[in-house]
Write an enzyme that holds these catalytic residues in place. Structure first.
Site, PDB file in Angstrom:
ATOM      1  CG  HIS A   1      -1.858  -1.099   1.361  1.00 44.98           C
ATOM      2  ND1 HIS A   1      -2.996  -1.044   2.104  1.00 44.98           N
ATOM      3  CD2 HIS A   1      -1.833  -2.326   0.851  1.00 44.98           C
ATOM      4  CE1 HIS A   1      -3.635  -2.197   2.042  1.00 44.98           C
ATOM      5  NE2 HIS A   1      -2.940  -2.991   1.285  1.00 44.98           N
TER       6      HIS A   1
ATOM      7  CG  HIS B   1      -9.543  -8.609   4.197  1.00 44.74           C
ATOM      8  ND1 HIS B   1     -10.319  -7.596   3.702  1.00 44.74           N
ATOM      9  CD2 HIS B   1      -8.270  -8.099   4.250  1.00 44.74           C
ATOM     10  CE1 HIS B   1      -9.560  -6.541   3.465  1.00 44.74           C
ATOM     11  NE2 HIS B   1      -8.320  -6.824   3.778  1.00 44.74           N
TER      12      HIS B   1
ATOM     13  CD  GLU C   1      -6.444  -4.761   1.218  1.00 50.44           C
ATOM     14  OE1 GLU C   1      -6.326  -4.659   2.446  1.00 50.44           O
ATOM     15  OE2 GLU C   1      -5.766  -4.098   0.401  1.00 50.44           O
TER      16      GLU C   1
ATOM     17  CG  ASP D   1      -2.903  -8.884   1.749  1.00 50.37           C
ATOM     18  OD1 ASP D   1      -4.096  -8.731   1.435  1.00 50.37           O
ATOM     19  OD2 ASP D   1      -2.385  -8.346   2.750  1.00 50.37           O
TER      20      ASP D   1
ATOM     21  CG  HIS E   1      -8.488  -3.041   6.875  1.00 53.50           C
ATOM     22  ND1 HIS E   1      -7.790  -2.336   5.946  1.00 53.50           N
ATOM     23  CD2 HIS E   1      -8.355  -4.318   6.517  1.00 53.50           C
ATOM     24  CE1 HIS E   1      -7.218  -3.177   5.077  1.00 53.50           C
ATOM     25  NE2 HIS E   1      -7.559  -4.373   5.423  1.00 53.50           N
TER      26      HIS E   1
ATOM     27  CG  ASP F   1      -5.438  -7.153   7.021  1.00 54.26           C
ATOM     28  OD1 ASP F   1      -4.371  -7.765   6.874  1.00 54.26           O
ATOM     29  OD2 ASP F   1      -6.119  -6.760   6.060  1.00 54.26           O
TER      30      ASP F   1
ATOM     31  CE1 TYR G   1      -0.646  -4.833   8.132  1.00 56.41           C
ATOM     32  CE2 TYR G   1      -2.710  -4.697   9.346  1.00 56.41           C
ATOM     33  CZ  TYR G   1      -1.998  -5.081   8.219  1.00 56.41           C
ATOM     34  OH  TYR G   1      -2.654  -5.679   7.171  1.00 56.41           O
TER      35      TYR G   1
ATOM     36  CG  HIS H   1      -0.299  -9.187   7.451  1.00 52.87           C
ATOM     37  ND1 HIS H   1       0.257  -9.462   6.224  1.00 52.87           N
ATOM     38  CD2 HIS H   1      -1.498  -8.605   7.193  1.00 52.87           C
ATOM     39  CE1 HIS H   1      -0.564  -9.068   5.258  1.00 52.87           C
ATOM     40  NE2 HIS H   1      -1.636  -8.548   5.833  1.00 52.87           N
TER      41      HIS H   1
END
Ligand code: FEO
Length: 395
Positions: free
Chosen positions: A21, A77, A79, A81, A145, A164, A192, A224
């Site tokens: 990001h 989630h 995203e 990743d 998020h 996350d 983070y 993560h």
């Protein structure tokens, strides 16, 4: 790697990652995925980026023999990743049902464009999936998020797979927090939070933390970094504190400079703040990963910004840093601006706008033409005193 009886870490590591990001995680990152195995079935919770998927498959097969035995794939989630390898995972596990929140299902179908929608099942709070001796429950955490974000709970193990939330960029050998350098993982946790989780409205974080506290996890396993088992209460409390809007009597100073004048002013401001008894941390915008100053801005009552004027406006490297401020949760903060100019000025006007957008009460702007004169220094010293009083009193 076993997390707890029946639950395995099957994630991947990306130590070469230096662009996340637009942030620069200097330790790279991991994309944690978890395999939950009961007597009646197995579920994979989250995947990874496509180019690392082979590594994840090998870890899953080490536990259950064949990836195709998976009964469920959970998408906490959207995203990439964590969901990037979903299409390939569905292909290799043709009998697996994909579980996600309603928005998560919609997001996955939109992202990939050609996945069979009949293999998806939307889940909501309180839904459960029985794996035999172990089960999955779902805790939607919208806006912690993303709108579709959720945590997956394994109540029999008091385990929360929070995606996350509670993550940190860390790729060391440690699986658990008590095996990792504490200072580093707590700093990465804060970085983070400040750069990814913190948003203008911290309400969703407060709600998610309250729900998790009610669940009473013994282990928090994010997507993560390390898994929290020793520091569960500590990280829940930290999230609660960061979401509370609390600020501390300290100053984050961000500056940049073209010919050294604003840098001299930054050094003077930092010295004067120290003389006023305030802790100050100084960052040069153009050479700093934003995660660093965001972590300090998060709970600083004072924000000092030094920017020269360029083309009648604020020096762009400082504007880049200030853009992030607008995304952060609003809290009681005081702002001090300063900078040099050559002819017309303009940084002051632009900085006021940034402060106002971020809900920061501006105390004033200290400016100097070319180099600060003796009179300029006296004016700066007085303004810093006024700023320091506000920061100490208002925090
Ligand atoms: Fe780690 Fe929001 O993705």
């Amino acid at each position: 790697m076993k997390v707890v009886e029946g639950v395995y870490w099957v994630g991947t590591k990306d130590p070469g990652l230096r662009d996340f990001h637009s942030y620069t995680p200097y330790l790279g990152s991991s994309y944690n995925a978890y395999l939950v195995v009961g007597s009646k079935g197995a579920a994979l919770v989250d995947t990874t980026k496509p180019h690392l998927f082979g590594d994840l498959v090998a870890r899953v097969e080490k536990v259950i023999g064949d990836f195709s035995k998976l009964n469920y794939i959970v998408v906490n989630h959207n995203e990439p990743d964590h969901m990037g390898a979903l299409a390939e995972a569905m292909r290799l596990a043709p009998g697996a049902t994909v579980l996600a929140t309603k928005k998560g299902v919609e997001g996955a179908l939109k992202f990939f464009g050609s996945l069979p929608s009949e293999r998806f099942q939307a889940v909501k709070a309180g839904d459960a999936v029985d794996l035999g001796g172990l089960s999955l429950q779902f805790l939607p955490t919208p806006m912690v998020h993303w709108p579709e974000s959720m945590a997956t709970l394994v109540p029999e193990r008091r385990l929360a797979l929070t995606n996350d939330a509670f993550g940190q960029h860390y790729t060391g050998e440690a699986l658990f927090d008590d095996e990792a350098p504490r200072e580093i993982i707590l700093r990465e946790l804060k970085k983070y939070y400040a750069s990814i989780v913190d948003m203008v409205n911290p309400g969703p974080v407060k709600k998610a933390v309250a729900a998790l506290k009610e669940f009473g996890p013994e282990i928090i396993a994010p997507s993560h970094g390390v898994i929290w088992r020793k520091g569960v209460k500590e990280v829940l409390d930290l999230y609660e504190r960061w979401a509370s809007g609390e600020t501390l009597p300290k100053v984050t100073l961000i500056y940049d400079t073209m010919y050294g004048s604003t840098e001299r002013m930054a050094q003077a401001v930092a010295r004067w703040l120290e003389e006023e008894g305030l802790p100050v941390v100084v960052y040069k915008a153009s050479v700093t990963d934003p995660q660093e100053y965001l972590a300090d801005l998060l709970d600083s009552a004072g924000v000092a910004v030094g920017a020269p004027t360029m083309h009648n406006g604020i020096y762009p490297p400082v504007a880049f840093a200030l853009e992030y401020l607008r995304h952060m949760s609003k809290r009681r903060r005081f702002g001090l601006g300063f900078g040099s100019y050559g002819w017309g000025g303009g940084a002051e006007r632009d900085l006021s706008r940034y402060f106002s957008d971020a809900g920061i009460e501006e105390v004033g702007f200290w400016k100097a033409k070319f180099r600060p004169s003796t009179e300029d220094l006296e004016a700066g010293r007085a303004l810093v005193r006024e700023f320091a009083e506000k920061v100490k009193g208002g925090a």
